[in-house]
Enzyme design. Structure first.
Site, short mmCIF file in Angstrom:
data_model
loop_
_atom_site.label_atom_id
_atom_site.label_comp_id
_atom_site.label_asym_id
_atom_site.label_seq_id
_atom_site.Cartn_x
_atom_site.Cartn_y
_atom_site.Cartn_z
CD GLN A 159 -3.32 0.73 0.24
OE1 GLN A 159 -3.74 -0.22 0.44
NE2 GLN A 159 -3.30 1.55 0.19
CG PHE A 160 2.01 3.90 -3.38
CD1 PHE A 160 1.59 5.06 -3.61
CD2 PHE A 160 0.93 2.80 -4.52
CE1 PHE A 160 1.32 5.04 -4.90
CE2 PHE A 160 -0.01 3.54 -5.26
CZ PHE A 160 -0.06 4.61 -5.50
CB THR A 161 -1.94 5.13 -0.79
OG1 THR A 161 -2.87 3.82 -0.49
CG2 THR A 161 -1.81 5.38 -2.06
#
Length: 150
Positions: free
Chosen positions: A78-80
């Site tokens: 989950q890069f966000t």
């Protein structure tokens, strides 16, 4: 490294309409990686996750870890989680590690967590467009950052 942990009754991850990972009772873990992360961050977070007492005991008190509760874990990249909303309304993801750093760290996290929990950890597909379905139990949701060890 940053994680969001949700105690779940069940969780599944789909890619292109196909379920690629699923668990019943356990932990759904969203994982974000930044360039400064190291094996030390992985070790610390995996230890913390494995010992986190967020499952009810026989008295209804959150006193059991995931293994004691006979639960499983699923990890989703989950890069966000490193989104910056400081300027304007469109988040910046500049703090998120690029694939060359993030993918190996994600894979090392999966391996270490499997080792610590003593069971294979389910997972999503790094970099894919995933649909995550879950039932949050409680709800219990906890955010942990390896650089801010509160």
């Amino acid at each position: 490294m940053r994680i969001v942990i949700q105690r779940v009754r069940r969780c599944s991850v789909e890619v292109e309409g196909k379920v690629i990972g699923e668990i019943g009772k356990g932990l759904a873990i969203l994982l974000g990686v930044e360039d400064a992360d190291t094996q030390e961050d992985i070790d610390w977070l995996c230890g913390k996750v494995s010992r986190l007492r967020i499952f009810d005991d026989e008295n209804g008190v959150m006193n059991l870890d995931v293994n004691q509760a006979s639960g499983r874990a699923i990890v989703i990249s989950q890069f966000t989680l490193f989104a910056s909303t400081k300027k304007g309304n469109r988040p910046s993801y500049i703090r998120s590690a690029g694939e060359a750093v993030a993918r190996p760290m994600y894979e090392k996290f999966l391996a270490k967590l499997s080792e610590v929990l003593g069971t294979e950890v389910e997972h999503g597909e790094f970099g894919a467009d995933m649909q995550v379905s879950l039932i949050n139990d409680g709800p219990v949701t906890i955010c942990i950052d390896s650089k801010n060890r509160e």
